[in-house]
Design an enzyme around this catalytic site. Sequence first.
Site, PDB file in Angstrom:
ATOM      1  N   GLU B  31     105.784  13.358  86.770  1.00  0.00           N
ATOM      2  CA  GLU B  31     104.610  12.425  86.974  1.00  0.00           C
ATOM      3  C   GLU B  31     103.996  11.918  85.549  1.00  0.00           C
ATOM      4  OE1 GLU B  31     103.130  10.991  89.719  1.00  0.00           O
ATOM      5  OE2 GLU B  31     101.801  10.247  87.953  1.00  0.00           O
ATOM      6  N   ALA B  46      94.199   5.616 104.773  1.00  0.00           N
ATOM      7  CA  ALA B  46      94.170   6.738 104.936  1.00  0.00           C
ATOM      8  C   ALA B  46      94.642   7.052 106.542  1.00  0.00           C
ATOM      9  CB  ALA B  46      93.051   7.631 104.554  1.00  0.00           C
ATOM     10  N   HIS B  49      99.602   5.987 111.039  1.00  0.00           N
ATOM     11  CA  HIS B  49      99.738   5.064 112.047  1.00  0.00           C
ATOM     12  C   HIS B  49     100.454   5.382 113.259  1.00  0.00           C
ATOM     13  CE1 HIS B  49      98.087   1.728 109.837  1.00  0.00           C
ATOM     14  NE2 HIS B  49      98.387   2.112 108.631  1.00  0.00           N
ATOM     15  N   SER B 343     103.044  -0.060 103.339  1.00  0.00           N
ATOM     16  CA  SER B 343     102.491   0.134 104.617  1.00  0.00           C
ATOM     17  C   SER B 343     103.660   0.209 105.639  1.00  0.00           C
ATOM     18  CB  SER B 343     101.277  -0.351 105.093  1.00  0.00           C
ATOM     19  OG  SER B 343     100.707   0.096 106.257  1.00  0.00           O
ATOM     20  N   CYS B 407      77.789  20.409  94.083  1.00  0.00           N
ATOM     21  CA  CYS B 407      77.728  19.203  94.628  1.00  0.00           C
ATOM     22  C   CYS B 407      76.865  19.289  95.904  1.00  0.00           C
ATOM     23  CB  CYS B 407      79.153  18.625  95.122  1.00  0.00           C
ATOM     24  SG  CYS B 407      78.974  17.346  96.294  1.00  0.00           S
ATOM     25  N   CYS B 409      75.691  16.756  97.743  1.00  0.00           N
ATOM     26  CA  CYS B 409      75.739  15.642  99.020  1.00  0.00           C
ATOM     27  C   CYS B 409      77.063  16.414  99.714  1.00  0.00           C
ATOM     28  CB  CYS B 409      76.255  14.585  98.221  1.00  0.00           C
ATOM     29  SG  CYS B 409      75.230  13.611  96.980  1.00  0.00           S
ATOM     30  N   CYS B 453      76.060  15.774  89.978  1.00  0.00           N
ATOM     31  CA  CYS B 453      77.043  16.901  89.726  1.00  0.00           C
ATOM     32  C   CYS B 453      78.171  16.719  88.730  1.00  0.00           C
ATOM     33  CB  CYS B 453      77.556  17.042  91.202  1.00  0.00           C
ATOM     34  SG  CYS B 453      78.624  15.731  91.746  1.00  0.00           S
TER      35      CYS B 453
END
Lengths: 416, 499, 121
Positions: B31, B46, B49, B343, B407, B409, B453
């Site tokens: 990678e 995301a 399907h 896709s 965090c 939130c 954060c």
Amino acid sequence: MQNEYDVVVIGGGPAGLAAAIKSKELGLNVLLIENREFLGGIPIQCVHPGFGLHYFREDLTGTEFIHRILKKFLDMGIEYHTNAHVTEIIPHSYRHKILKVVTDKGILKLMAKAVIYATGARERHMFEIGITGHRVAGIYTAGEAQTMMDIYGIMPGKEIVIVGSGDVGLIMARRFTLEGAHVKAVIELMPYPGGLTRNIVQCLEDFGIPLYLSHAVTRVEGKKRVEKVIITKVDENLRPVPGTEEELECDTVVLAAGLVPYLKVIEKAGVIIDPATKGPVVNSYLETSVPGIFVAGNALVINDLVDYVVEQGEEAAMGAYEFVRNGGLPALRWRKLVKGRNVRLLVPHYVSDTKDVMIYARVKKPEENVKVRFPEIGKEIRLPFVKPSEMIRIKLRKTDIAKAGDKITMEVVPNE
Amino acid sequence: MKVVIVGAGVVGSSIARVLSQYEGLEIHLLEKNADAGMGVSKANTAIIHPGHEDDPDKYPLRAKLCVKGNRLWYQWTKELSIPAKWPGELMVAVEEEDMKVAEHYLELAQRNGVPGVRLVDHDELLQLEPNVNPNAAGALWAPTAGLMSSPMAAPALVENAVENGVRFHPETEVTGIKIEKGEVKGVETNRGFIEADLIINAAGLYADKISAMAGIDYFTIHPRKGEYYVFDDDAEPKVTRIVHQTPTPITKGVYVITEMNNGLMIGPTAQDLPEEAKEDTSTTKEGLEFVWEWAQKLVRELPPRNRVIRTFAGLRPEPPDGRWIIDAYDDPWGFINAAGIRSPGLTSAPAIAHYIVEELIQGKLDIKLTRKSHWNPYRRVFWFKTLPEEKQEELIKQNPAYGRVICMCRTITEGDILDIIGRMKKMGIRTISLDGIKMRSGVMSGTCQGSYCRIRLANIIARETGIPLWKVTQKGEGTEYGIGDIKVLLREEVKENAE
Amino acid sequence: MSEVRKFKLTCIICPLGCNIEVIMEGDRIVRVTGCTCPRGEEYAVQEVMAPKRVVMSVVKVKGGMFPTVSVKTDKPVPKELIPEIMKELASVEVEAPVHIGQVIIENILGTGANIVATRPA
């Protein structure tokens, strides 16, 4: 471990500390909860002066100001938890709230008669002010940049563009310059500067930093880190004017585009929010629409001065005291405070004639030579000028409030 | 046998995971970025399907592998602890005549073997989705559609693959492919040569470049940009289902979904970019305006614009004719392309992996593979916030870091973050980055977008990796958090003046 | 006849921000206009003759709760010395504990002002 309190104060900044001190002075059994690993809140990272002129009648730095309050808090032996986060406030009955608190010593289930919410505000970020482009390194909110520099001692960048000319933006422009960075410009959306004249002079003019009024940063460009921003003129409706785009090369964008009360936990508890302040709707005891939940400081309304924040903390503590002592606030005839001409926001939202009330307001637009009028009670105050960036703070006497029917209007009108 | 997989996006990582089930393979997953899934796989809708959108005559592989991928993800998301949900999808016919289009897709669903797909009328549509445009005529209902946390997918797949013996090489960029006598021999990288008998190209937007290195240069991949808005998790109204509209010849319109963090999300656009714009994930005013306009047609109401917490854009790798390029070659022997995976690539990734391993490697190339007797399909992770209270208490006693909420939130604790850093180190990541932790946890993606954060997270990374705070990166080299200590610029000035 | 110079400045004494004009002949102030109070006039004269500022910053600290401690000059210093003062501070490192008000550098650059801590460390 004890888990029943008269008052639990959430937030260990100036509002919360002041509220806890006052609660203790009034004889209440109080606990304070702070999310970070240290007490003090934002002033801990404010190394600049301009704090305490009202409250201590001295010009202190934010750090000096908060340490005076903090020392008193610690000397009084008030119980507190740092590294503690309230995840839930459940109104258990009219007289009790249950709080779930996650701490590094375990999970606390607390029972409180009153809660004072003083969690401060969060900063508006790039996605809220319509900046498009690349989401790359080198973009910070002003508060984050300040924490980096003045707490953790690291430099965010070298060539800086600051978005927003409120006091926070101006003060950061000076801080960056002092530490050797080059502040290329401060960009302001409105046609007038957002901060105090004193800060325009001492933070920008002293260092020759250009201020672009009626401009917006509309786009950030860069591959890995910021390489430039696109700034655009805006029209009288604050909309970008096509064809006026300009490029400014820089490696850092600092967003000082305003604050929003941070209220996640009490919103879930059912507190009603005022769209103008983005804080809770409160009465003159600073009690929210959920009985026994009080709010103070920037969680209530965005203040200009820490002195007002402390004042609200104390006010909320006095409200909590009334609530705890009598098992609730008395049944009262509330008068609604109504926004009249050139008044953008107004706190508190309801007042009664049981006590004098400090009201905090902001205008929509700057005006010179005006009167602040309360027609229902026949009160008038002359002011040489008003500006959106400067909060108007006026005391209403209970005897005046008693004259009104079901509402009291505040309006700003030309002084003829 | 040595296998090199180029690209640790969701496709490459899925291939690594499937291959790790077999014995006798030395698998290297390469990678170029600091972490898995930081490219195409991170920023998309995301959606898992159902598989009724592709015509099997035109796009046979897409039609076949999407339906299979949908089923596989149902199992894989559970095995790998990737958050997922299955709300079903409504292809809304806004006008009466759009019902004909919906019928066409019903036919495709029948031909592709998609379970449960049927037409619903106006009344049932409003029951299935109260926030849909109340004037809509009806819809095609596909109950098998799902949503997942796509940024978590590739990291989770790689963590599991590494657990099963795959070697992960981040920050390793392929610069050349060695071929002798018509057979692949290995890859040249910025970190040296890696031998290989099989090279699988899953390099996303750069798959054309990698393929060309092997002499297969008949195609180019161009980026197609998709822009999105995300709303705060308490911004109302939301949608219960995945909602989109019947495609027109001009546009597919946009999706309206409630994403895995429970915020409404709308998008994407589909803007074709020139081949060289492979890093242009910038948002644009025009693109975002398009999204808003089309989303508004689809639902009764959107939350107010000031409840938007993020806008972003992702790129999809678009092959020349829309057809995926998945094949093994005789010349050079041992080179396999998984290129142009547009896709429904995310949905199909597990099926693509099985297709490559079973039909290309074992089939076309006739390589005999034997399954391992022991293979661990599981990646077990937990989130402090989702545990029952007794369990939370226990964890805090074991390690107080679980009681420190970093965090606010998303209620992510320091303990959660330390677990992630531990897993990242184990997986072989060299640069523990802010985005790496964000992808795995959702930290910095809530209301405050990291303004509160991020510094706390950076401090933890600095401490755990022993680097100065300012050297912590957003996503690898060149994206450092700061430029030095607070006095770095003043010291430079002093030095310059002295010289 | 000495040279006549005009200085335009914005008053910072109160938020009204009067635009003041100071006219000088040589090193003598001949006229101050635009201010609406005596404090404004005083400020304008000071700004033209010898502008001064309080300088604030942080210096590095070893062994403290944070890596820095905040500092300021305990009285205003001549504005033109600010960059030099900042360069002096760049190389300072102190050891914890530091108490609030502690003198970090005495009489910085001969200004008569001390650099003092504004936060404990």
